[in-house]
Design a protein around this motif. Structure first.
Motif, PDB file in Angstrom:
ATOM      1  N   ALA A   5       0.840  -1.202   0.000  1.00  0.00           N
ATOM      2  CA  ALA A   5       0.000   0.000   0.000  1.00  0.00           C
ATOM      3  C   ALA A   5       0.871   1.246   0.000  1.00  0.00           C
ATOM      4  CB  ALA A   5      -0.945   0.001   1.200  1.00  0.00           C
ATOM      5  N   LYS A   6       1.940   1.212   0.786  1.00  0.00           N
ATOM      6  CA  LYS A   6       2.834   2.364   0.851  1.00  0.00           C
ATOM      7  C   LYS A   6       3.507   2.606  -0.503  1.00  0.00           C
ATOM      8  CE  LYS A   6       6.042   4.490   4.072  1.00  0.00           C
ATOM      9  NZ  LYS A   6       5.164   5.589   4.440  1.00  0.00           N
ATOM     10  N   VAL A   7       3.943   1.543  -1.151  1.00  0.00           N
ATOM     11  CA  VAL A   7       4.575   1.658  -2.464  1.00  0.00           C
ATOM     12  C   VAL A   7       3.584   2.238  -3.481  1.00  0.00           C
ATOM     13  CG1 VAL A   7       5.493   0.301  -4.409  1.00  0.00           C
ATOM     14  CG2 VAL A   7       6.302  -0.130  -2.093  1.00  0.00           C
ATOM     15  N   ALA A   8       2.320   1.843  -3.383  1.00  0.00           N
ATOM     16  CA  ALA A   8       1.290   2.328  -4.306  1.00  0.00           C
ATOM     17  C   ALA A   8       0.851   3.753  -3.968  1.00  0.00           C
ATOM     18  CB  ALA A   8       0.092   1.392  -4.284  1.00  0.00           C
ATOM     19  N   GLY A   9       1.352   4.272  -2.841  1.00  0.00           N
ATOM     20  CA  GLY A   9       0.985   5.633  -2.458  1.00  0.00           C
ATOM     21  C   GLY A   9      -0.361   5.712  -1.765  1.00  0.00           C
ATOM     22  N   ILE A  10      -0.807   4.613  -1.190  1.00  0.00           N
ATOM     23  CA  ILE A  10      -2.094   4.589  -0.499  1.00  0.00           C
ATOM     24  C   ILE A  10      -1.863   4.926   0.974  1.00  0.00           C
ATOM     25  CG2 ILE A  10      -4.060   3.159   0.173  1.00  0.00           C
ATOM     26  CD1 ILE A  10      -3.596   1.605  -2.469  1.00  0.00           C
ATOM     27  N   PRO A  11      -2.446   6.031   1.432  1.00  0.00           N
ATOM     28  CA  PRO A  11      -2.234   6.453   2.816  1.00  0.00           C
ATOM     29  C   PRO A  11      -3.015   5.588   3.810  1.00  0.00           C
ATOM     30  CG  PRO A  11      -3.808   7.907   1.760  1.00  0.00           C
ATOM     31  CD  PRO A  11      -3.321   6.934   0.705  1.00  0.00           C
TER      32      PRO A  11
END
Length: 93
Positions: A5-11
């Motif tokens: 999620a972090k890699v995908a930019g999902i906060p």
């Protein structure tokens, strides 16, 4: 929050005042989408992947992502949603 999620930019899921602020910003673009708060929050978090990747189809993605059940979101509203998410700094994971 997962590494993917972090890699995908999902906060992370917002809570308290941040959640209320996000829901207000989304309601300004389309009041119907916040009838289902959890769906709206999840859609906003997922929309960050389109925003953070500078997708040329981010407005279209938002209109699809925020259309559910009895709520329809137009591409123009999708643009407003994207501007709101950027303005809040929500997608800075």
């Amino acid at each position: 929050m997962s590494a993917a999620a972090k890699v995908a930019g999902i906060p992370p899921e917002p809570t308290g005042a941040k959640r209320a602020e996000l829901l207000r910003a989304l309601a300004a673009a389309n009041p119907g989408i916040v009838k289902y708060e959890d769906k709206a929050i999840n859609a906003a978090r997922n929309q960050c992947s389109a925003i953070n990747s500078d997708s040329s189809k981010a407005d279209s993605a938002a209109s699809q992502r925020f259309t559910y059940k009895d709520v329809t979101t137009t591409e123009a509203q999708g643009k407003q949603i994207n501007e709101a998410l950027k303005g809040l700094g929500f997608c800075k994971a």
